[in-house]
Design a protein around this motif. Structure first.
Motif, short mmCIF file in Angstrom:
data_model
loop_
_atom_site.label_atom_id
_atom_site.label_comp_id
_atom_site.label_asym_id
_atom_site.label_seq_id
_atom_site.Cartn_x
_atom_site.Cartn_y
_atom_site.Cartn_z
N GLY A 179 0.85 -1.18 0.00
CA GLY A 179 0.00 0.00 0.00
C GLY A 179 0.89 1.23 0.00
N GLU A 180 0.29 2.39 0.21
CA GLU A 180 1.01 3.67 0.24
C GLU A 180 1.91 3.73 1.47
OE1 GLU A 180 2.06 7.12 -1.50
OE2 GLU A 180 0.49 5.85 -2.31
N PRO A 181 3.25 3.91 1.31
CA PRO A 181 4.12 4.01 2.48
C PRO A 181 3.79 5.23 3.32
CG PRO A 181 5.39 4.21 0.42
CD PRO A 181 3.94 4.07 0.05
N GLN A 182 4.07 5.15 4.61
CA GLN A 182 3.76 6.24 5.52
C GLN A 182 4.92 6.51 6.46
OE1 GLN A 182 0.14 5.29 7.61
NE2 GLN A 182 -1.03 5.04 5.75
N ASP A 197 11.53 1.26 5.74
CA ASP A 197 11.51 0.00 4.99
C ASP A 197 11.11 -1.21 5.81
OD1 ASP A 197 12.18 1.27 2.57
OD2 ASP A 197 14.30 1.23 3.10
N ARG A 198 10.44 -0.98 6.93
CA ARG A 198 9.87 -2.08 7.72
C ARG A 198 8.35 -2.01 7.60
NH1 ARG A 198 13.34 -5.97 10.08
NH2 ARG A 198 15.39 -5.01 10.09
N VAL A 199 7.70 -3.17 7.70
CA VAL A 199 6.25 -3.22 7.63
C VAL A 199 5.66 -2.63 8.91
CG1 VAL A 199 4.23 -4.74 7.45
CG2 VAL A 199 6.30 -5.25 6.13
N LEU A 223 4.58 -0.03 4.25
CA LEU A 223 5.96 0.12 4.69
C LEU A 223 6.18 1.49 5.30
CD1 LEU A 223 7.77 -1.49 1.64
CD2 LEU A 223 7.52 -2.48 3.90
N SER A 224 7.09 1.55 6.25
CA SER A 224 7.43 2.81 6.91
C SER A 224 8.43 3.60 6.07
CB SER A 224 8.04 2.52 8.28
OG SER A 224 8.53 3.71 8.86
N LEU A 225 8.24 4.90 6.06
CA LEU A 225 9.22 5.80 5.45
C LEU A 225 10.18 6.32 6.51
CD1 LEU A 225 6.84 7.92 3.18
CD2 LEU A 225 8.52 6.24 2.41
#
Length: 76
Positions: free
Chosen positions: A31-34, A42-44, A65-67
C-alpha cells in the motif's frame, strides 16, 4: 480452496515479509508508504488482513511500509 492463517509480517523488512507470505501461499502487495516515529524505514508497519485471519490460499495481503521519521524542512 485451502484456508491459510495470515502470518505476522509487521516489523519485517520488505523481502522477509514477501517471503513469509509467499511461503504460506499468499500474495504480497504494498500500500502507500507512511512516515512513522516508531517503525524504522523500509519495515512493515501494518498489514491487511490482520494476523491470524483465515483467508483462501492465493489471497492478497497488503502491507504498509514505513518511510521512517518525517523529515521537516527547516527554513534558513
Amino acid at each position: 480452496p485451502v484456508a491459510v492463517s495470515v502470518p505476522n509480517v509487521v516489523d519485517l523488512d520488505r523481502a522477509s515479509a514477501k517471503a513469509e507470505l509467499e511461503a504460506v501461499g499468499l500474495v504480497y502487495a504494498e500500500g502507500e508508504p507512511q512516515n512513522s516515529d516508531t517503525v524504522p524505514a523500509d519495515r512493515v508497519m501494518s498489514q491487511d488482513p490482520p494476523v491470524g485471519d483465515s483467508v483462501e490460499e492465493g489471497s492478497t495481503v497488503t502491507v504498509v511500509l514505513s518511510l521512517g521519521v518525517a523529515q521537516i524542512e527547516v527554513p534558513d
